[in-house]
Design a protein around this motif. Structure first.
Motif, PDB file in Angstrom:
ATOM      1  N   GLY A 599       8.514  21.636 -13.234  1.00  0.00           N
ATOM      2  CA  GLY A 599       9.284  20.861 -14.250  1.00  0.00           C
ATOM      3  C   GLY A 599      10.630  21.252 -13.930  1.00  0.00           C
ATOM      4  N   ILE A 600      11.574  20.759 -14.968  1.00  0.00           N
ATOM      5  CA  ILE A 600      12.980  21.038 -14.990  1.00  0.00           C
ATOM      6  C   ILE A 600      13.593  21.292 -16.436  1.00  0.00           C
ATOM      7  CG2 ILE A 600      15.343  19.886 -14.782  1.00  0.00           C
ATOM      8  CD1 ILE A 600      14.103  18.085 -12.563  1.00  0.00           C
ATOM      9  N   ASP A 601      14.102  22.447 -16.468  1.00  0.00           N
ATOM     10  CA  ASP A 601      14.805  22.695 -17.615  1.00  0.00           C
ATOM     11  C   ASP A 601      16.267  22.381 -17.569  1.00  0.00           C
ATOM     12  OD1 ASP A 601      13.562  26.318 -17.788  1.00  0.00           O
ATOM     13  OD2 ASP A 601      12.619  24.187 -18.255  1.00  0.00           O
ATOM     14  N   ILE A 602      16.709  21.662 -18.615  1.00  0.00           N
ATOM     15  CA  ILE A 602      18.046  21.016 -18.656  1.00  0.00           C
ATOM     16  C   ILE A 602      18.664  21.146 -19.747  1.00  0.00           C
ATOM     17  CG2 ILE A 602      17.028  18.921 -19.097  1.00  0.00           C
ATOM     18  CD1 ILE A 602      18.955  17.297 -17.417  1.00  0.00           C
ATOM     19  N   ALA A 603      20.066  21.345 -19.705  1.00  0.00           N
ATOM     20  CA  ALA A 603      21.078  21.156 -20.667  1.00  0.00           C
ATOM     21  C   ALA A 603      22.063  20.099 -20.750  1.00  0.00           C
ATOM     22  CB  ALA A 603      22.004  22.530 -21.088  1.00  0.00           C
ATOM     23  N   PHE A 604      21.997  18.939 -21.628  1.00  0.00           N
ATOM     24  CA  PHE A 604      22.666  17.616 -21.337  1.00  0.00           C
ATOM     25  C   PHE A 604      23.315  17.269 -22.503  1.00  0.00           C
ATOM     26  CE2 PHE A 604      22.439  13.653 -19.186  1.00  0.00           C
ATOM     27  CZ  PHE A 604      23.239  12.837 -20.037  1.00  0.00           C
ATOM     28  N   VAL A 605      24.700  16.930 -22.539  1.00  0.00           N
ATOM     29  CA  VAL A 605      25.710  16.634 -23.294  1.00  0.00           C
ATOM     30  C   VAL A 605      26.200  15.324 -23.166  1.00  0.00           C
ATOM     31  CG1 VAL A 605      28.052  17.536 -24.044  1.00  0.00           C
ATOM     32  CG2 VAL A 605      26.417  19.245 -23.542  1.00  0.00           C
ATOM     33  N   THR A 606      26.443  14.841 -24.129  1.00  0.00           N
ATOM     34  CA  THR A 606      27.234  13.163 -24.187  1.00  0.00           C
ATOM     35  C   THR A 606      28.369  13.331 -25.079  1.00  0.00           C
ATOM     36  OG1 THR A 606      25.317  12.180 -24.036  1.00  0.00           O
ATOM     37  CG2 THR A 606      26.928  10.899 -24.905  1.00  0.00           C
ATOM     38  N   ILE A 607      29.534  13.150 -24.722  1.00  0.00           N
ATOM     39  CA  ILE A 607      30.808  13.095 -25.391  1.00  0.00           C
ATOM     40  C   ILE A 607      31.158  11.610 -25.774  1.00  0.00           C
ATOM     41  CG2 ILE A 607      33.244  13.705 -25.225  1.00  0.00           C
ATOM     42  CD1 ILE A 607      31.969  15.746 -22.826  1.00  0.00           C
TER      43      ILE A 607
END
Length: 732
Positions: A599-607
């Motif tokens: 799997g993939i651990d991910i931190a995702f940000v939208t500005i």
């Protein structure tokens, strides 16, 4: 497209699997090894699911699984999983006021730990049973179990357990209105929690100390400790603690005659307790609602809330609240002139109060503490006596060794003289034998010459084989060199997919990236993109490292480009849901029998550049955000994307912030904080976040250099254990 599955479906699916597994076992009394390993893995996942539901407060769903799982664990002979499930079920029964059921489960658990000699497990179970007796109002028996638990924890010097029991003993003294004694135990517990640096424990201690001061009438001190506790409760997301603090602050304001913010505090507390499904806490909150309406002169509303509190307390056998509710209702009915109801409630108040605070209970409580201290003194005395006896036995042993050594030396001397005389005679006989053997040696020399010729022939054969071995080693070396060249070329391809510095400079005021693979290629990856309205940034931590991790990172990069750029998905939580679905589809993880759990651990940000908003969602990864000098660690969901999906899978959530100037955000894999030094110490998340906060006002390049230098100092020659990826962004 609707990516998240319903939680009820996942729970139903897990129960179906559990029933099928149980049926399969009953049909096949003897498992083959492969089947047992498969069901053991399912049992482990099932146990983890029970823990997840329990700690999430989803007690009804948890009980549905536990009742079936215990039968399944029993049939497989997995006693440890069964005991853990019984412990969770007993705790849920206790929370729901089903004390008899709770005692039955904890009785089985206690018997197991005592039989297997598990001191820590025995202490924990004694602590649980003590809590049941406390909730029943049987304080002497509760203290007896608490002191037994304390003695066991002290045997193994388990500080978290000692602190927990000290805190519970303080609660009993508080309910018995022995406030100084309660304060003594709470302060002991606080001292241990400060040593352990436990935010949750420190917050609980502050809350309890505040309650003591409130009971003593020192409302200013009580409010001070409650506000300290609120900081820690918010930090650890302790819903029970947050609700209790708001409820207590409301009570203090009522006692001070200030009702301005009371209703706001009470509603916050009540809504919080509804989420934790705690009957006792809800009853406590309803008592304060009654006091509030009584203070503002709304007697009918006050009676209504006192009656609701009484009903909850009576149903769940919470005697303290039941007593208080009867007393308050007696007073209000007396004011209304309803002497019959006033007398009835007053009589029940006296009966309940006397059952809680009679002289015999107080005497037994003091006696329980006395017996505990006496047993501790006796144990220390026995240890001292045993030490003296051991020293005396050691002295006797040494004297015996000296005597034995002297006798042995004399005996050995006599034996040595005898051996010398014997060997002198033997030497004489040997000289005669040597003359005879000299002739034999000459004959043997001829044989040795023949053997030498054979050895030379064998040497030539060995040299020939050495030549063949050297040629084989050269072939292996050539293949290894080609393999390394291929992997290094893969690194070139992987680096080509990473965002260019010019792209970062275009989107952000300042930035830094630390990207250090453990091997040649990396399972960590960072990604940015933008359109006319939004800017996006992400850090991914793929399962594994090296070549497998690199494959996963390239899949993740491809899927992100597809979801964000091609499909136009911009909300972080929806991006992660889409990534989860696409990843599981790409790896065929939905197919029956597929064991690929990557799997993939991910931190995702939208500005959002138009609305000046920041949105974040994380799959098993957090985000650090610093605004106006204040840092916040924003935790993501506990689930990852791809891999095994638990039955209680929750949709990913978004955390939103206003875009202030300046704002720093940091996205990172677990590689930096998990590195182990040469003396086996982990760098740690807390140390990492403190380092970020101390340097956040510096230029990003300086922050990067500091982080790299601190990691080099930490490793001090130790091998890097995992890929490292840290991204820092400054937004104007």
């Amino acid at each position: 497209m609707p990516y998240p599955k319903a939680k009820t479906f996942n729970l139903f699916f897990l129960l179906i699997l559990l029933l099928i597994s149980g049926s399969t076992y009953s049909q096949n009394a003897q498992y083959d090894r492969l089947t047992f390993q498969r069901d053991s893995l399912f049992a482990s996942q099932l146990s983890n699911q029970i823990d997840s539901l329990f700690y999430a407060g989803q007690y009804d769903s948890c009980m549905l699984i536990i009742d079936k799982a215990i039968i399944f664990f029993d049939k497989l002979g997995l006693t440890r999983y069964k005991i853990d499930a019984l412990t969770r079920r007993g705790a849920i029964y206790r929370i729901n006021g089903k004390f008899s059921n709770a005692m039955a489960d904890f009785g089985d658990v206690l018997e197991y730990y005592q039989r297997t000699g598990n001191t820590k497990g025995e202490a924990s179970t004694l602590n649980h049973i003590g809590a049941i007796y406390r909730l029943r109002g049987d304080y002497p028996t509760a203290l007896d179990y608490y002191f037994k638990a304390l003695a066991n924890y002290q045997k193994i010097n388990y500080l978290p357990g000692i602190s927990s029991v000290l805190n519970n003993i303080g609660v009993v003294h508080l309910y018995q209105k022995i406030y100084d004694k309660a304060l003594e135990y709470y302060n002991k517990s606080l001292s241990i929690e400060e040593t352990l640096k436990s935010d949750e424990g420190i917050g609980t201690s502050y809350l309890n100390i505040g309650e003591v001061y409130r009971k003593k009438g020192d409302l200013q001190k009580a409010a001070d400790y409650y506000l300290r506790a609120l900081v820690y409760a918010n930090r650890t997301n302790d819903l029970d603690g947050i609700g209790t603090i708001y409820n207590e602050l409301a009570g203090i304001n009522i006692e001070n005659g200030s009702t301005e913010d009371v209703l706001k505090y009470l509603r916050l507390a009540y809504n919080t307790f509804l989420r934790t499904n705690s009957p006792q806490r809800l009853a406590e909150c309803l008592i304060n609602f009654g006091k509030y309406y009584q203070a503002i002169g709304n007697i009918n509303q006050a009676i209504k809330h006192y009656s609701q509190a009484l009903e909850l307390a009576d149903k769940n056998k919470v005697l303290e609240i039941k007593s208080d509710a009867h007393r308050q209702l007696s007073t209000l009915f007396d004011k209304q002139g309803n002497t019959v109801l006033a007398y009835s409630h007053f009589k029940k108040y006296i009966e309940t109060r006397d059952s809680l605070f009679n002289e015999d209970n107080t005497r037994k409580s003091i006696q329980a503490e006395f017996f505990y201290k006496f047993e501790r003194q006796q144990e220390e005395h026995r240890i001292a006596e045993a030490k003296k006896e051991a020293e005396y036995a050691e002295r006797l042993r040494r004297e015996k060794v000296v005597k034995t050594s002297l006798i042995t030396i004399i005996s050995l001397g006599a034996i040595l003289i005898g051996f010398i005389l014997f060997y002198l005679n033997k030497i004489k006989l040997k000289n005669e034998e040597l003359k005879y053997h000299q002739k034999e040696i000459l004959e043997k020399n001829e044989e040795l010459q023949q053997q030498q010729e054979e050895i030379l022939a064998q040497r030539d054969e060995i040299e020939r084989k050495n030549v063949i071995l050297e040629q084989s080693q050269q072939i292996i070396a050539d293949k290894n060199e080609r393999m390394i060249s291929s992997i290094e070329y893969a690194r070139t391809i992987q680096n080509a997919l990473l965002p260019k510095p010019e792209k970062f400079s275009e989107l952000f005021s300042d930035y830094f990236v630390i990207y250090q693979p453990k091997d040649i290629v990396s399972g960590d990856f960072y990604w940015i993109s933008s359109d006319e309205r939004y800017s996006f940034a992400a850090v991914m931590d793929c399962t594994g490292h090296g070549v497998p991790g690199a494959f996963m990172s390239m899949i993740g990069n491809t899927l992100l480009n597809k979801i964000v750029i091609e499909w136009g998905v911009n909300q972080p939580s929806k991006v992660l849901e889409a990534l989860n679905e696409q990843l599981r589809e790409a790896l065929k993880q939905k197919e029956v029998g597929n064991i690929v759990l990557a799997g993939i651990d991910i931190a995702f940000v939208t500005i959002d550049k138009h609305e000046r908003k920041i949105s974040f969602s994380g799959a098993a990864r957090p985000m650090l955000i610093i605004q106006n000098g204040e840092m916040q660690l924003v935790k993501g969901s506990i689930r990852s994307t791809g891999g095994f999906q638990p039955a209680n899978t929750k949709p990913f959530d978004d955390a939103c912030f206003d875009l202030l100037s300046p704002t720093n955000i940091y996205l990172f894999s677990d590689g930096y904080s998990d590195q182990i030094s040469i003396d086996k110490k982990k760098f740690g998340l807390q140390r990492f976040t403190e380092l970020i906060y101390q340097s956040h006002s510096k230029p990003m390049a300086a922050q990067r250099d500091l982080l790299i230098q601190m990691m080099e100092n930490h490793l001090h020659g130790a091998d890097q254990l995992d890929d490292i990826c840290v991204m820092g962004l400054r937004l104007a």
